[in-house]
Design an enzyme around this catalytic site. Structure first.
Site, short mmCIF file in Angstrom:
data_model
loop_
_atom_site.label_atom_id
_atom_site.label_comp_id
_atom_site.label_asym_id
_atom_site.label_seq_id
_atom_site.Cartn_x
_atom_site.Cartn_y
_atom_site.Cartn_z
N PRO A 1 0.82 -1.22 0.00
CA PRO A 1 0.00 0.00 0.00
C PRO A 1 0.85 1.27 0.00
O PRO A 1 2.07 1.21 -0.17
CB PRO A 1 -0.78 -0.14 1.31
N TRP A 2 0.19 2.39 0.26
CA TRP A 2 0.83 3.69 0.08
C TRP A 2 1.33 4.33 1.38
O TRP A 2 1.86 5.43 1.35
CB TRP A 2 -0.16 4.67 -0.58
N LYS B 1 4.64 -4.79 -6.82
CA LYS B 1 3.72 -3.75 -7.30
C LYS B 1 3.38 -2.79 -6.16
O LYS B 1 2.71 -3.17 -5.20
CB LYS B 1 2.42 -4.37 -7.82
N PRO B 2 3.83 -1.53 -6.26
CA PRO B 2 3.44 -0.53 -5.26
C PRO B 2 2.03 -0.01 -5.53
O PRO B 2 1.44 -0.30 -6.58
CB PRO B 2 4.46 0.58 -5.45
N SER B 3 1.51 0.77 -4.62
CA SER B 3 0.21 1.42 -4.82
C SER B 3 0.33 2.46 -5.94
O SER B 3 1.36 3.14 -6.05
CB SER B 3 -0.22 2.10 -3.53
N SER C 1 -5.54 -3.57 2.72
CA SER C 1 -6.80 -3.62 3.45
C SER C 1 -7.38 -5.04 3.47
O SER C 1 -7.00 -5.89 2.66
CB SER C 1 -7.81 -2.67 2.79
N ILE C 2 -8.31 -5.26 4.37
CA ILE C 2 -8.91 -6.59 4.52
C ILE C 2 -9.68 -7.00 3.25
O ILE C 2 -9.50 -8.11 2.76
CB ILE C 2 -9.78 -6.65 5.80
N THR D 1 -9.23 -6.16 0.12
CA THR D 1 -8.29 -6.52 -0.96
C THR D 1 -7.54 -7.80 -0.59
O THR D 1 -7.26 -8.63 -1.46
CB THR D 1 -7.31 -5.37 -1.26
N GLU E 1 -0.79 -9.25 5.33
CA GLU E 1 -0.66 -8.33 6.46
C GLU E 1 -1.74 -7.27 6.24
O GLU E 1 -1.63 -6.47 5.32
CB GLU E 1 0.72 -7.71 6.51
N CYS F 1 -0.77 0.82 10.08
CA CYS F 1 -1.62 -0.33 10.43
C CYS F 1 -1.64 -0.52 11.92
O CYS F 1 -2.67 -0.83 12.51
CB CYS F 1 -1.14 -1.58 9.70
P1 NAD Z 1 -5.53 -1.52 -0.51
O1 NAD Z 1 -5.92 -2.87 -0.02
O2 NAD Z 1 -6.52 -0.69 -1.19
O3 NAD Z 1 -4.31 -1.64 -1.56
C1 NAD Z 1 -3.11 -2.33 -1.25
C2 NAD Z 1 -2.42 -2.72 -2.56
O4 NAD Z 1 -3.23 -3.67 -3.27
C3 NAD Z 1 -2.21 -1.56 -3.53
O5 NAD Z 1 -0.96 -1.75 -4.18
C4 NAD Z 1 -3.36 -1.72 -4.51
O6 NAD Z 1 -3.11 -1.13 -5.76
C5 NAD Z 1 -3.44 -3.23 -4.61
N1 NAD Z 1 -4.73 -3.78 -5.05
C6 NAD Z 1 -5.94 -3.18 -5.10
N2 NAD Z 1 -6.88 -4.06 -5.53
C7 NAD Z 1 -6.25 -5.24 -5.75
C8 NAD Z 1 -6.68 -6.55 -6.16
N3 NAD Z 1 -7.94 -6.82 -6.44
N4 NAD Z 1 -5.75 -7.54 -6.24
C9 NAD Z 1 -4.45 -7.30 -5.95
N5 NAD Z 1 -3.98 -6.09 -5.54
C10 NAD Z 1 -4.87 -5.08 -5.44
O7 NAD Z 1 -4.89 -0.78 0.76
P2 NAD Z 1 -4.38 0.72 0.86
O8 NAD Z 1 -5.54 1.63 0.92
O9 NAD Z 1 -3.35 0.94 -0.20
O10 NAD Z 1 -3.63 0.69 2.28
C11 NAD Z 1 -4.28 0.87 3.51
C12 NAD Z 1 -4.53 -0.46 4.21
O11 NAD Z 1 -3.31 -1.20 4.37
C13 NAD Z 1 -5.06 -0.26 5.61
O12 NAD Z 1 -6.13 -1.15 5.84
C14 NAD Z 1 -3.88 -0.65 6.50
O13 NAD Z 1 -4.21 -1.08 7.79
C15 NAD Z 1 -3.24 -1.71 5.70
N6 NAD Z 1 -1.85 -1.92 6.12
C16 NAD Z 1 -1.53 -3.05 6.81
C17 NAD Z 1 -0.23 -3.25 7.24
C18 NAD Z 1 0.17 -4.49 7.99
O14 NAD Z 1 1.35 -4.78 8.02
N7 NAD Z 1 -0.74 -5.22 8.59
C19 NAD Z 1 0.74 -2.29 6.99
C20 NAD Z 1 0.38 -1.14 6.30
C21 NAD Z 1 -0.93 -0.95 5.86
#
Ligand code: NAD
Length: 467
Positions: free
Chosen positions: A140-141, A165-167, A217-218, A220, A238, A272
């Protein structure tokens, strides 16, 4: 979380998309918008590179140490770019670069240990460890570099190759990091791909990928697990957190207020493992609220590149809207913002640091992950009630207990249902510790030797004592 699609442009260099600066809300650079069908060639090259990379652990370790030095040396290029696209204060970006280099160094020096099997039979058995193949990493970002390295450092050290793959909100510093690291490695051992969905979904379901390691996120995470289910690849997730901090009745409120504030608000609350709800004894509740609010009023909010900024903007417009909605719902339900509670009247995605009191326990700002600069403080009348409230959640990442009697605090921490519990601080992690959320916060174990073994498979050889 929905991904907004900043502007697209087709140029001579292929499709590209605009990357926004969250401090202004305006585009400042572009990144390649790669198509999912490009992944076949990328994964094929990663597979070919794996055949060489897996064979020489000493050369691997040396190359990863060189990469760690190169990352540390590139701080002056990486940190400002990270701040520009992510929003965090520059000092935090430098710290993120330093942790990225440290993680590479840590895993470069970690080797899996073969193990003899002794069960009394006249057979010599040995467990050896083998890499898996190309690994997909999706991040994520909020901590683009740190999370990228938490994926690629153990995977590469184990002898896998990685496609990361980054965000789309934060592709730039990761691309630069990728080129710095890749320059120290054989070709195609580490590849960064950038673009919009369904790029991630296609990567996670690619038949050439043998392990998908995902942070996000959960919802995704569920989609990624379903993709990995189709290709029967290993999956490590994670995911989100909703960490509680329980203050005990012997806590020194004024002494811990600043530390507790930053445990919740660092990186604009987009962590997180941030403190996302505070439980204070009823008789101390108003003092805790006031101490946190008083400190919040002193915090300098501004663009991450401005000297003196302590808190940057929220990273992106959909996330800002989510923070606004969640705060508005709490206020509509009777909560009171002792300080903050609104966007700042300036360009960019700034939200005032917000301390909420009189919050309903069922309010979404308590039950869900706000992931922004907003903190609800709830009173409790018995310790059992506080522990039950802390554990009454589908999340299970971290938690903390704050008090003067450390033995008592530790006994309370022991009752928390989560992966890591802290006393008198929060979210401080060692490179050598396991990182494993429970419940919906994660699947699998990252960090320390567990992170290395999570990227390996056991291979067992049996031979008789005599021919
Ligand atoms: P997100 O789930 O929207 O996106 C995460 C990544 O997945 C991005 O690179 C996104 O482009 C990609 N993605 C989106 N749809 C996808 C799909 N269908 N298949 C595969 N990849 C896909 O999350 P976000 O908004 O970027 O980040 C915030 C979330 O990340 C929060 O819920 C936060 O708690 C969580 N987070 C968890 C941890 C941890 O270690 N537990 C650490 C940091 C952030």
């Amino acid at each position: 979380m929905p991904t907004s699609r900043p502007g697209h442009a087709a140029t001579s260099r292929g499709e590209r998309f605009t990357v926004l600066d969250p401090a202004t809300g305006k585009g400042f650079a572009e990144a390649p918008d790669q198509r999912p069908d490009e992944l076949d060639a990328v994964v094929e090259r990663a597979h070919r590179a794996w055949l060489g990379w897996r064979s020489d652990p000493l050369a691997r370790s040396k190359a990863l140490l060189t990469a760690a030095d190169a990352v540390a040396a590139a701080g002056a290029d990486l940190a400002p770019l990270l701040t520009r696209e992510q929003g965090k204060p520059l000092a935090e970006s430098y710290a993120e670069v330093a942790r990225t280099a440290a993680r590479l160094r840590y895993f470069a020096e970690l080797t899996p240990e073969s193990q003899k099997i002794t069960d009394g039979r006249p057979v010599r058995g040995e467990i050896r460890w083998r890499p898996l193949g190309p690994v997909a990493a999706i991040v994520p970002w909020n901590f683009p570099l740190q999370l990228a390295s938490s994926k690629f450092a153990p995977a590469l050290a184990a002898g896998n190759t990685v496609v990361l793959k980054p965000s789309p909100y934060t592709p730039l510093a990761t691309r630069l990091l990728g080129s710095v690291v890749a320059a120290a490695l054989p070709e195609d051992v580490l590849t960064i791909v950038t673009g919009h969905e369904p790029l991630g979904a296609r990567l996670a379901s690619h038949p050439g990928i043998r392990h998908t390691t995902f942070t996000g996120s959960i919802p995704t995470g569920r989609a990624v697990a379903a993709c990995a289910g189709a290709s029967l690849a290993r999956v490590t997730l994670e995911l989100g957190g909703n960490d509680a901090a329980i203050l005990l009745d012997d806590v020194d409120v004024e002494r811990i207020a600043e530390r507790l504030f930053w445990a919740a608000f660092r990186n604009c609350g987009q962590v997180c493992m941030a403190v996302k709800r505070v439980y204070a004894p009823a008789r101390l509740h108003s003092r805790v609220v006031e101490a946190l609010a008083q400190y919040a009023r002193t915090v300098v909010v501004g663009a991450g590149l401005d000297a003196g900024s302590q808190l940057g903007p929220v990273n992106n417009a959909p996330q800002l809207a989510r923070v606004e909605q969640c705060t508005a719902r709490a206020l509509a339900d009777g909560a009171r913002a002792v300080t903050g509670g609104h966007r700042l009247d300036r360009p960019g995605y700034f939200f005032a640091p917000t301390i909420l009191t009189d919050v309903l326990p069922a309010s979404s700002v308590v039950t869900e992950e706000q992931f922004g600069p907003v903190l609800p403080v709830l009173p409790y009348s018995s310790l059992d009630e506080a522990v039950d409230a802390a554990n009454d959640t589908r999340f299970g990442l971290g938690g903390s207990v704050w008090g003067t009697d450390l033995d008592r605090a530790e006994a309370v921490a022991d009752r928390l249902e989560c992966g890591t519990a802290w006393i008198n601080h929060h979210a401080e992690l060692s490179l050598a510790q396991p990182f494993a959320g429970i419940k919906e916060s994660g699947v699998g174990v990252a960090g320390g030797p567990w992170g290395l073994y999570g990227n390996l498979r056991p291979f067992v050889v049996h031979r008789p004592e005599e021919a």
